[in-house]
Design a protein around this motif. Structure first.
Motif, PDB file in Angstrom:
ATOM      1  N   LEU A 281       0.823  -1.206   0.000  1.00  0.00           N
ATOM      2  CA  LEU A 281       0.000   0.000   0.000  1.00  0.00           C
ATOM      3  C   LEU A 281       0.858   1.257   0.000  1.00  0.00           C
ATOM      4  CD1 LEU A 281      -2.864  -1.054   2.458  1.00  0.00           C
ATOM      5  CD2 LEU A 281      -2.999  -0.813  -0.033  1.00  0.00           C
ATOM      6  N   LEU A 282       1.967   1.221   0.739  1.00  0.00           N
ATOM      7  CA  LEU A 282       2.889   2.362   0.741  1.00  0.00           C
ATOM      8  C   LEU A 282       3.524   2.545  -0.639  1.00  0.00           C
ATOM      9  CD1 LEU A 282       4.686   1.912   4.191  1.00  0.00           C
ATOM     10  CD2 LEU A 282       2.968   3.627   3.587  1.00  0.00           C
ATOM     11  N   VAL A 283       3.927   1.432  -1.258  1.00  0.00           N
ATOM     12  CA  VAL A 283       4.516   1.511  -2.601  1.00  0.00           C
ATOM     13  C   VAL A 283       3.529   2.105  -3.591  1.00  0.00           C
ATOM     14  CG1 VAL A 283       5.384   0.153  -4.546  1.00  0.00           C
ATOM     15  CG2 VAL A 283       6.148  -0.385  -2.228  1.00  0.00           C
ATOM     16  N   LEU A 284       2.307   1.605  -3.596  1.00  0.00           N
ATOM     17  CA  LEU A 284       1.303   2.098  -4.538  1.00  0.00           C
ATOM     18  C   LEU A 284       0.967   3.566  -4.272  1.00  0.00           C
ATOM     19  CD1 LEU A 284      -1.104  -0.966  -4.755  1.00  0.00           C
ATOM     20  CD2 LEU A 284       0.705  -0.308  -6.334  1.00  0.00           C
ATOM     21  N   GLY A 285       0.907   3.933  -2.984  1.00  0.00           N
ATOM     22  CA  GLY A 285       0.659   5.338  -2.660  1.00  0.00           C
ATOM     23  C   GLY A 285       1.774   6.237  -3.161  1.00  0.00           C
ATOM     24  N   GLY A 286       3.019   5.775  -3.008  1.00  0.00           N
ATOM     25  CA  GLY A 286       4.152   6.554  -3.494  1.00  0.00           C
ATOM     26  C   GLY A 286       4.136   6.694  -5.002  1.00  0.00           C
ATOM     27  N   ILE A 287       3.782   5.628  -5.711  1.00  0.00           N
ATOM     28  CA  ILE A 287       3.743   5.664  -7.177  1.00  0.00           C
ATOM     29  C   ILE A 287       2.651   6.625  -7.649  1.00  0.00           C
ATOM     30  CG2 ILE A 287       3.260   4.292  -9.230  1.00  0.00           C
ATOM     31  CD1 ILE A 287       4.567   1.919  -7.787  1.00  0.00           C
ATOM     32  N   VAL A 288       1.518   6.625  -6.979  1.00  0.00           N
ATOM     33  CA  VAL A 288       0.439   7.545  -7.345  1.00  0.00           C
ATOM     34  C   VAL A 288       0.903   8.992  -7.169  1.00  0.00           C
ATOM     35  CG1 VAL A 288      -1.830   8.389  -6.661  1.00  0.00           C
ATOM     36  CG2 VAL A 288      -1.443   5.944  -6.921  1.00  0.00           C
ATOM     37  N   LEU A 289       1.641   9.287  -6.104  1.00  0.00           N
ATOM     38  CA  LEU A 289       2.148  10.645  -5.896  1.00  0.00           C
ATOM     39  C   LEU A 289       3.137  11.038  -6.987  1.00  0.00           C
ATOM     40  CD1 LEU A 289       2.725  10.844  -2.020  1.00  0.00           C
ATOM     41  CD2 LEU A 289       0.896  11.884  -3.365  1.00  0.00           C
ATOM     42  N   VAL A 290       4.014  10.110  -7.358  1.00  0.00           N
ATOM     43  CA  VAL A 290       5.015  10.412  -8.387  1.00  0.00           C
ATOM     44  C   VAL A 290       4.357  10.609  -9.750  1.00  0.00           C
ATOM     45  CG1 VAL A 290       6.962   9.471  -9.693  1.00  0.00           C
ATOM     46  CG2 VAL A 290       6.930   9.283  -7.212  1.00  0.00           C
ATOM     47  N   SER A 291       3.475   9.700 -10.130  1.00  0.00           N
ATOM     48  CA  SER A 291       2.896   9.740 -11.473  1.00  0.00           C
ATOM     49  C   SER A 291       1.732  10.720 -11.588  1.00  0.00           C
ATOM     50  CB  SER A 291       2.416   8.337 -11.873  1.00  0.00           C
ATOM     51  OG  SER A 291       3.497   7.439 -11.901  1.00  0.00           O
ATOM     52  N   GLY A 292       1.063  10.999 -10.490  1.00  0.00           N
ATOM     53  CA  GLY A 292      -0.114  11.858 -10.567  1.00  0.00           C
ATOM     54  C   GLY A 292       0.090  13.258 -10.043  1.00  0.00           C
ATOM     55  N   SER A 293       1.357  13.651  -9.831  1.00  0.00           N
ATOM     56  CA  SER A 293       1.606  14.965  -9.225  1.00  0.00           C
ATOM     57  C   SER A 293       1.091  16.106 -10.093  1.00  0.00           C
ATOM     58  CB  SER A 293       3.104  15.145  -8.955  1.00  0.00           C
ATOM     59  OG  SER A 293       3.829  15.171 -10.162  1.00  0.00           O
ATOM     60  N   ASP A 294       1.240  15.982 -11.424  1.00  0.00           N
ATOM     61  CA  ASP A 294       0.757  17.045 -12.305  1.00  0.00           C
ATOM     62  C   ASP A 294      -0.756  17.190 -12.215  1.00  0.00           C
ATOM     63  OD1 ASP A 294       3.276  17.673 -13.186  1.00  0.00           O
ATOM     64  OD2 ASP A 294       3.189  16.350 -14.929  1.00  0.00           O
ATOM     65  N   LEU A 295      -1.448  16.046 -12.163  1.00  0.00           N
ATOM     66  CA  LEU A 295      -2.905  16.082 -12.037  1.00  0.00           C
ATOM     67  C   LEU A 295      -3.309  16.725 -10.727  1.00  0.00           C
ATOM     68  CD1 LEU A 295      -5.745  15.284 -12.937  1.00  0.00           C
ATOM     69  CD2 LEU A 295      -5.339  13.014 -11.968  1.00  0.00           C
ATOM     70  N   PHE A 296      -2.650  16.338  -9.612  1.00  0.00           N
ATOM     71  CA  PHE A 296      -2.980  16.918  -8.316  1.00  0.00           C
ATOM     72  C   PHE A 296      -2.700  18.425  -8.303  1.00  0.00           C
ATOM     73  CE2 PHE A 296      -1.638  12.531  -6.583  1.00  0.00           C
ATOM     74  CZ  PHE A 296      -2.891  12.026  -6.867  1.00  0.00           C
ATOM     75  N   ARG A 297      -1.588  18.831  -8.947  1.00  0.00           N
ATOM     76  CA  ARG A 297      -1.217  20.245  -8.970  1.00  0.00           C
ATOM     77  C   ARG A 297      -2.237  21.065  -9.746  1.00  0.00           C
ATOM     78  NH1 ARG A 297       2.346  22.680 -12.331  1.00  0.00           N
ATOM     79  NH2 ARG A 297       2.931  20.648 -13.149  1.00  0.00           N
ATOM     80  N   ARG A 298      -2.692  20.562 -10.889  1.00  0.00           N
ATOM     81  CA  ARG A 298      -3.686  21.281 -11.680  1.00  0.00           C
ATOM     82  C   ARG A 298      -5.010  21.415 -10.936  1.00  0.00           C
ATOM     83  NH1 ARG A 298      -1.167  18.637 -16.171  1.00  0.00           N
ATOM     84  NH2 ARG A 298      -2.567  16.856 -15.975  1.00  0.00           N
ATOM     85  N   ARG A 299      -5.394  20.334 -10.246  1.00  0.00           N
ATOM     86  CA  ARG A 299      -6.670  20.395  -9.504  1.00  0.00           C
ATOM     87  C   ARG A 299      -6.572  21.365  -8.336  1.00  0.00           C
ATOM     88  NH1 ARG A 299      -9.726  14.523  -9.524  1.00  0.00           N
ATOM     89  NH2 ARG A 299     -10.052  14.463 -11.791  1.00  0.00           N
ATOM     90  N   SER A 300      -5.394  21.410  -7.684  1.00  0.00           N
ATOM     91  CA  SER A 300      -5.237  22.344  -6.576  1.00  0.00           C
ATOM     92  C   SER A 300      -5.281  23.782  -7.080  1.00  0.00           C
ATOM     93  CB  SER A 300      -3.885  22.089  -5.873  1.00  0.00           C
ATOM     94  OG  SER A 300      -3.867  20.818  -5.297  1.00  0.00           O
ATOM     95  N   ALA A 301      -4.660  24.019  -8.253  1.00  0.00           N
ATOM     96  CA  ALA A 301      -4.689  25.357  -8.826  1.00  0.00           C
ATOM     97  C   ALA A 301      -6.101  25.760  -9.242  1.00  0.00           C
ATOM     98  CB  ALA A 301      -3.753  25.421 -10.032  1.00  0.00           C
ATOM     99  N   ALA A 302      -6.865  24.799  -9.736  1.00  0.00           N
ATOM    100  CA  ALA A 302      -8.236  25.097 -10.148  1.00  0.00           C
ATOM    101  C   ALA A 302      -9.106  25.410  -8.950  1.00  0.00           C
ATOM    102  CB  ALA A 302      -8.807  23.919 -10.923  1.00  0.00           C
TER     103      ALA A 302
END
Length: 302
Positions: A281-302
């Protein structure tokens, strides 16, 4: 590219179907391992896929397809692809399919670290560094907190799964940093499966592991691995990457290890250690943060 679309219902359903197929492939290898060794399975499916892709490329582009200066990069990614699947094949003999699929999907972490070093436009952001640390913490938990239920052989198999993830990640780096970045996806896949087919069958021959006991079950699983996984699923995946936003696809692709673990428990009756579940679960959570950072950043900006 600016014309890539956000995910719609069709793309989401296709991605879920792909993840189901990818999650089942390690289970498929395990199910017929008594009749054909995993390394021979990997070599045979790669060789047959190479014949199909090579014929397609020559028919479509002619002999000039391989005269564009991409051969050197093709040999490199082929060697990395062969190393990845050799590690998977050897590791599946020692560890469970559930463990293998989770450690294999550490690849995005290694790809992100490699691209950070070689491409200025791929520098890791703070959220991604947090994901890297979280993922490696999960790997440490999975390896070190197993207790007496984890054997030395299983640890070796897990290590091979991690090496397979490293080879996969380096393959991504090699493609992005070479002429293959602009080459047709079918040709890149041809380089990978052609090299792997030759190398893995040669390894199987050297180890005396080429015997195949053909049964309807073996033929069915080989057909699944060759046609569904190596040919159809990868072509669909490349089409999705060229049509839809990669960040959205990457998030959905992490359903694969979840499906893989589920299939391992349901089909192979594999037992999951609590430490492995926590680490995964920690590995998958870390991978989601690495691969989805741009998506999270855009949503936070929106």
């Amino acid at each position: 590219m600016s014309d890539r679309k956000p995910l719609d219902a069709f793309a989401t359903l296709v991605m879920v179907a792909l993840c189901l197929c990818w999650g089942f492939q390690q289970i498929s290898v395990k199910l017929i391992a008594a009749d054909i060794t995993p390394v021979m399975q990997m070599g045979l499916r790669s060789a047959i896929a190479a014949l199909v892709l090579g014929a397609f490329t020559l028919r479509r582009e002619g002999p000039a397809a391989f005269a564009d200066g991409s051969l050197g990069a093709g040999l490199l990614v082929g060697a990395l692809f062969a190393a990845e699947f050799l590690c998977i094949a050897l590791g599946l003999v020692l560890t469970s399919a559930s463990h293998m699929v989770v450690f294999l999907y550490s690849a995005p972490i290694f790809a992100a670290l490699g691209l950070h070093l070689v491409r200025p436009d791929e520098r890791l952001r703070p959220l991604q560094w947090a994901g890297v640390l979280l993922a490696f913490g999960g790997i440490a938990v999975s390896f070190l907190a197993g207790g007496g239920s984890v054997t030395r052989a299983m640890l070796a198999g897990d290590a091979l799964g991690l090496l397979a993830g490293l080879a996969w990640g380096l393959t991504t780096v090699a493609i992005r940093g070479s002429r293959l970045a602009d080459a047709p996806a079918v040709r890149t896949l041809f380089y990978q499966v052609a090299f792997a087919g030759v190398a893995l069958i040669a390894y199987a021959a050297a180890r005396g592991q080429t015997a195949v006991h053909f049964t309807p079950t073996v033929v069915g699983h080989l057909a699944f691995q060759i046609v569904v996984i190596t040919l159809i699923s990868y072509v669909i995946w490349f089409w999705l990457l060229r049509t839809y936003l990669a960040s959205r696809l990457s998030i959905l692709s992490f359903l694969t290890p979840l499906f893989g673990v589920g299939f391992g428990v349901a089909v192979l009756h594999e037992r999951l250690e609590p430490s492995f579940v926590a680490g995964a679960l920690l590995v998958l959570g870390g991978i989601v943060l690495v691969s989805g950072s741009d998506l999270f950043r855009r949503r936070s900006a929106a």
